[in-house]
Structures are given as C-alpha cells and as structure tokens.
Design a protein around this motif. Structure first.
Motif, PDB file in Angstrom:
ATOM      1  N   ASP A   3     -21.545  -1.379   1.974  1.00  0.00           N
ATOM      2  CA  ASP A   3     -21.038  -1.762   0.654  1.00  0.00           C
ATOM      3  C   ASP A   3     -19.517  -1.825   0.680  1.00  0.00           C
ATOM      4  O   ASP A   3     -18.900  -2.646   0.020  1.00  0.00           O
ATOM      5  N   TRP A   4     -18.914  -0.868   1.429  1.00  0.00           N
ATOM      6  CA  TRP A   4     -17.457  -0.800   1.479  1.00  0.00           C
ATOM      7  C   TRP A   4     -16.979  -0.594   2.909  1.00  0.00           C
ATOM      8  O   TRP A   4     -17.519   0.248   3.627  1.00  0.00           O
ATOM      9  N   LEU A   5     -15.922  -1.316   3.265  1.00  0.00           N
ATOM     10  CA  LEU A   5     -15.154  -1.002   4.468  1.00  0.00           C
ATOM     11  C   LEU A   5     -13.853  -0.363   3.979  1.00  0.00           C
ATOM     12  O   LEU A   5     -13.173  -0.932   3.113  1.00  0.00           O
ATOM     13  N   ILE A   6     -13.534   0.814   4.509  1.00  0.00           N
ATOM     14  CA  ILE A   6     -12.281   1.470   4.129  1.00  0.00           C
ATOM     15  C   ILE A   6     -11.385   1.566   5.359  1.00  0.00           C
ATOM     16  O   ILE A   6     -11.757   2.169   6.357  1.00  0.00           O
ATOM     17  N   VAL A   7     -10.239   0.925   5.273  1.00  0.00           N
ATOM     18  CA  VAL A   7      -9.305   0.920   6.405  1.00  0.00           C
ATOM     19  C   VAL A   7      -8.285   2.031   6.199  1.00  0.00           C
ATOM     20  O   VAL A   7      -7.462   1.973   5.285  1.00  0.00           O
ATOM     21  N   GLY A   8      -8.368   3.075   7.045  1.00  0.00           N
ATOM     22  CA  GLY A   8      -7.448   4.205   6.948  1.00  0.00           C
ATOM     23  C   GLY A   8      -8.170   5.449   6.445  1.00  0.00           C
ATOM     24  O   GLY A   8      -8.796   5.435   5.388  1.00  0.00           O
ATOM     25  N   ALA A   9      -8.093   6.536   7.239  1.00  0.00           N
ATOM     26  CA  ALA A   9      -8.785   7.786   6.889  1.00  0.00           C
ATOM     27  C   ALA A   9      -7.808   8.844   6.391  1.00  0.00           C
ATOM     28  O   ALA A   9      -8.025  10.039   6.548  1.00  0.00           O
ATOM     29  N   GLY A  10      -6.682   8.403   5.784  1.00  0.00           N
ATOM     30  CA  GLY A  10      -5.738   9.343   5.158  1.00  0.00           C
ATOM     31  C   GLY A  10      -6.232   9.713   3.763  1.00  0.00           C
ATOM     32  O   GLY A  10      -7.413   9.523   3.428  1.00  0.00           O
ATOM     33  N   PHE A  11      -5.338  10.245   2.932  1.00  0.00           N
ATOM     34  CA  PHE A  11      -5.744  10.652   1.584  1.00  0.00           C
ATOM     35  C   PHE A  11      -6.328   9.482   0.795  1.00  0.00           C
ATOM     36  O   PHE A  11      -7.375   9.613   0.155  1.00  0.00           O
ATOM     37  N   ALA A  12      -5.650   8.324   0.825  1.00  0.00           N
ATOM     38  CA  ALA A  12      -6.103   7.204   0.003  1.00  0.00           C
ATOM     39  C   ALA A  12      -7.526   6.804   0.401  1.00  0.00           C
ATOM     40  O   ALA A  12      -8.426   6.718  -0.449  1.00  0.00           O
ATOM     41  N   GLY A  13      -7.735   6.595   1.703  1.00  0.00           N
ATOM     42  CA  GLY A  13      -9.040   6.128   2.175  1.00  0.00           C
ATOM     43  C   GLY A  13     -10.125   7.188   2.034  1.00  0.00           C
ATOM     44  O   GLY A  13     -11.265   6.878   1.632  1.00  0.00           O
ATOM     45  N   SER A  14      -9.800   8.427   2.328  1.00  0.00           N
ATOM     46  CA  SER A  14     -10.838   9.466   2.334  1.00  0.00           C
ATOM     47  C   SER A  14     -11.278   9.839   0.918  1.00  0.00           C
ATOM     48  O   SER A  14     -12.465  10.075   0.670  1.00  0.00           O
ATOM     49  N   VAL A  15     -10.331   9.879  -0.020  1.00  0.00           N
ATOM     50  CA  VAL A  15     -10.716  10.179  -1.413  1.00  0.00           C
ATOM     51  C   VAL A  15     -11.640   9.077  -1.918  1.00  0.00           C
ATOM     52  O   VAL A  15     -12.682   9.344  -2.538  1.00  0.00           O
ATOM     53  N   LEU A  16     -11.288   7.822  -1.640  1.00  0.00           N
ATOM     54  CA  LEU A  16     -12.136   6.730  -2.134  1.00  0.00           C
ATOM     55  C   LEU A  16     -13.496   6.707  -1.445  1.00  0.00           C
ATOM     56  O   LEU A  16     -14.519   6.446  -2.084  1.00  0.00           O
ATOM     57  N   ALA A  17     -13.515   7.006  -0.146  1.00  0.00           N
ATOM     58  CA  ALA A  17     -14.812   7.075   0.554  1.00  0.00           C
ATOM     59  C   ALA A  17     -15.689   8.131  -0.107  1.00  0.00           C
ATOM     60  O   ALA A  17     -16.874   7.891  -0.403  1.00  0.00           O
ATOM     61  N   GLU A  18     -15.112   9.293  -0.356  1.00  0.00           N
ATOM     62  CA  GLU A  18     -15.882  10.396  -0.950  1.00  0.00           C
ATOM     63  C   GLU A  18     -16.406  10.009  -2.329  1.00  0.00           C
ATOM     64  O   GLU A  18     -17.575  10.223  -2.637  1.00  0.00           O
ATOM     65  N   ARG A  19     -15.538   9.422  -3.166  1.00  0.00           N
ATOM     66  CA  ARG A  19     -15.967   9.047  -4.527  1.00  0.00           C
ATOM     67  C   ARG A  19     -17.059   7.976  -4.507  1.00  0.00           C
ATOM     68  O   ARG A  19     -18.070   8.070  -5.199  1.00  0.00           O
TER      69      ARG A  19
END
Ligand code: FAD
Ligand code: UDP
Length: 371
Positions: A3-19
């Motif tokens: 459903d989603w590709l998230i580029v970057g596992a920093g705060f921005a990417g990880s918070v959005l992945a979790e949500r």
C-alpha cells in the motif's frame, strides 16, 4: 503490492510507517540506503561497549505533551538536562550566555536578573531590523560577545558569515540573565531509556511493516509495486535537481574511545575560537552509562558529503519553494522530514510533522473511500 513505499527509516519515515500499519492496517515497505534504521538519530554500542550516536549528539526535548506521549509508546525515558560549555579565551563558559558566563568573562559579580539585563544593555548594539544571524546576537549582547561565542563557530559550522544566514539559525540559542545553564528550557527533556535505535525497532516491529536496508529508492522504484509513497530524502534529488541543487551542510564525525572514565565536565564542549572542529561530545553524560572507558565525537563540517542541515538563507528558501510546488503537484506522494521539506527541524518537530501528515493522509483517503 505494498500500500505504501516509505523512503527513509528516520523519524519521518518510521513514525508514518507505524501509524499507517497500526491505524489503517496498511502494508508498508520501508527502505533506507543506509545499513541501519533510525536515520540521523541512530545510536549503537561501539567496540568498547559504549553507547554512542553515529551522527553526533541527539538530545530529545519538546514542549509537546502529545509528541512525548506518542513516543512513550515505544520507549521509557531517562531524564537528562543538556549542558554545554564553550571554550572562550582559555576558559570553559556556559553557553547559552547567562549571568555566570558574563561574571566569569568580565570578572564581575552581578547578582540579579535586573543587574545582568542592565549590563547587557550597555553592550547591545541597536539593529533597526533583525534579519540575519548576526543581527540577532549583536542586538542582544553586542559585538564583543558575538565575536567570541558566535562568529567563529558559525563560520566553521556553516561555511558562511552569520550576516549571510537567516536569523532563525542563531535564534535557536537564547541569551539568559539568570543562572540557568541548561541548553534547552523545554518542559520535556529526556533520552530514550535504551537508546534511539531500540525505540525505532519497537516502532517498526509490526507484522504489516517490512524493512529493507542498503536499498536506494532509485534501485527499486520501477521494480517494487506500491500504491502510494512517503519520501523523506532530499527533495531536490527526488526531482533530479531540475532547478539546481539545494545546498545542504554536511558533517564529518571522528569517533574516539579513551581508556579513562571521563574526558570533559559536560556532554558537549563547543570551540568557537580555536580548533578546526566545532564541538566535542562525550556520550556517557547523555546516556548515563557507567563504563571504565569513554567515547567522544569530534564534529567538523563541510560543504560536501551526506546532507545533514538545510542552509537557511533567503535564496535557498526561494529555490526550495520551486521544489515545493513540484512536490505538491506529485500524485500520491507525500514529502516529510528535514531533507524532503528543507527545514532545520529538531526530532520532535519532525515527529509532529509526520503525525500531522498522517492526519492529512487519513482525511484524503477517507475522501477517496467516499468517492
Ligand atoms: P533523517 O534522520 O535524515 O532520515 C532520512 C533517511 O532517509 C536517512 O536514513 C537516509 O539514509 C534515507 N534516505 C535519503 N535518501 C534516500 C534514498 N534516495 N533512498 C533510500 N533512503 C534514503 N534534533 C533534536 O531534536 N535534538 C538534537 O540534539 C539534535 N541533534 C542533531 C545533531 C546533528 C549532528 C544533526 C545532523 C541533527 C540533529 N538533530 C537533533 C536533528 C535530527 O537529526 C532530525 O530532526 C531528524 O533526525 C530528522 O529526521 P528525518 O526522518 O527527517 O531525517
Ligand atoms: N552557535 C554558535 N556558537 C555556539 C552555539 C551555537 O555560534 O556556541 C550558532 C551556530 O550558528 C549554530 C546555531 O547557533 O549552528 C544553532 O546552534 P545549535 O546548538 O542549535 O546547533 P545544532 O545543535 O542544531 O547543530
């Protein structure tokens, strides 16, 4: 199909992945070109077993109860109030400049806020319009303190004179007339109990989240199918530098372990007048770890290398606006974080931005669902 590709596992990417995974049951792929999660907040135990920060000192501070509560789902906390000393004229003096700094530097014994305020007023230079990072400091503490504490440090850090930088840069550092020697005065000042990386591991530990490290967006963009994307890398890179490069300041980190328990009296010592490095961090002050050895990081900045800091200058803001227009027109892609929105944000601000983006995504997806 993700459903989603998230580029970057920093705060921005990880918070959005979790949500997205936990609140919308979305299938998420997080990629990072580095060999670890946590972005610039990454910490690890070095060869000696000392917990250190790979990309320089990261101290969590915020005034937002909501942001603190959100991160508390993934970590316990250790109270930590950050203190910094600057080596000026051969002495180690508190920065932000406070009453102690003034008394030690000028051999005075000012004993109240009012006396200190009055003394600073004799040093301050009137500046009709505060525009630059020089104006902010000179208008508050005068040229001498500006030269001693800010000019050299800023030139080392940013490669330009403070007169060429937006006021927001040195405005990050307050001036105090009391004896408060804490670097921050936010209501929440903590370090994650077992470090940042552990906190990120817990954030990303969800059956709907898959993490791929050592993977650049360019390598997989046409191979892995996904519906929507969060991009947290540099926005100019995403658009193939169509309008030219946005300047980012880079850093070189020299990590050292010493065979003695302590090296310096506080977590960070700044060097505004001497040395080619800007600051030295001693991690055990931050983490509270007990260990017979101690690990330090020397920071030197440079124009080339990994992007770390957007450079707040008017012409860069104008160039970013052009990229922002492209970003807004991009279908089903959200740009989040320090590099993708070209903002000199602290960790808590990036978490806040990511949570706000999640709310916007929810609103836009519920519109699609109604359609
Ligand atoms: P990042 O953490 O940079 O994450 C972006 C990730 O995207 C990176 O891991 C990168 O490898 C990856 N990436 C980029 N492009 C691609 C690509 N094309 N393909 C795949 N992956 C890609 N904040 C504080 O609150 N307190 C502090 O004390 C503090 N100290 C700091 C000290 C230093 C030296 C620095 C540089 C920053 C500091 N910060 C501090 C700021 C903090 O690091 C940032 O606010 C935060 O890490 C930004 O998170 P992010 O997700 O936006 O970006
Ligand atoms: N600064 C300075 N001298 C100091 C501390 C900070 O000149 O001793 C200036 C410098 O330009 C720096 C800015 O103030 O980049 C913001 O400082 P901060 O500590 O917030 O920088 P960061 O931790 O984000 O690198």
């Amino acid at each position: 199909m993700f459903d989603w590709l998230i580029v970057g596992a920093g705060f921005a990417g990880s918070v959005l992945a979790e949500r997205l995974a936990s609140q919308r049951n979305a299938k998420v792929l997080v990629i990072d070109k580095r060999n670890h999660i946590a972005g610039n907040a990454y910490d690890r135990h070095d060869n000696a077993g000392v917990l250190m920060h790979q990309y320089g000192p990261h101290i969590f501070h915020t005034n937002s109860q909501a942001i603190f509560d959100y991160l508390s789902n993934f970590t316990g906390w250790r109270p930590y109030e950050h203190r910094v000393l600057a080596q000026v004229d051969g002495q180690l003096l508190p920065i932000p400049i406070n009453r102690t700094t003034i008394n030690k530097l000028y051999g005075l014994s000012l004993s109240s806020d009012a006396e200190t305020e009055a003394f600073l007023a004799t040093l301050a230079e009137p500046v009709p319009e505060i525009r630059t990072s020089e104006d902010v400091v000179v208008s508050r503490v005068g040229r001498e303190l500006y030269e001693k504490f800010f000019r050299g440090y800023t030139r080392k850090q940013w490669g330009v004179d403070p007169s060429e930088l937006d006021k927001s840069v040195t405005a990050r550092v307050p001036t105090r007339v009391n004896e408060d020697d804490r670097y921050f005065n936010d209501s929440f000042q903590f370090m994650p109990e077992h470090g940042y990386t552990r906190m990120f591991e817990r954030m990303l530990d969800h059956p709907n989240i898959k993490v791929m490290l050592n993977t650049r967006f360019e390598e997989i963009r046409d191979i892995i199918p996904y519906r929507r994307m969060i991009f947290t890398g540099p926005v100019d890179e995403y658009f193939d530098f169509r309008y030219g490069r946005l300047p980012y300041r880079s850093l070189r980190f020299e990590h050292v372990t010493l065979d003695k328990p302590w090296h310096q009296p506080v977590g960070v010592v700044n060097y505004p007048q001497t040395e080619d490095y800007t600051r030295v961090t001693e991690y055990k002050h931050l983490t509270g770890q007990e260990h017979p050895k101690t690990s330090l990081t020397y920071e030197r900045s440079s124009a080339e290398g990994e992007p770390y800091y957007p450079v707040p200058r008017p012409e860069n803001a104008l160039l970013y606006k052009k990229y922002e227009e492209l970003a807004e027109a991009e279908q089903d892609v959200w740009f989040v974080g320090r590099l993708a929105t070209y903002r000199y944000y602290n960790m808590d601000q990036v978490v806040g931005q990511a949570l706000a983006t999640f709310r916007r995504i929810e609103a836009s997806l519920s519109e699609v669902e109604v359609d």
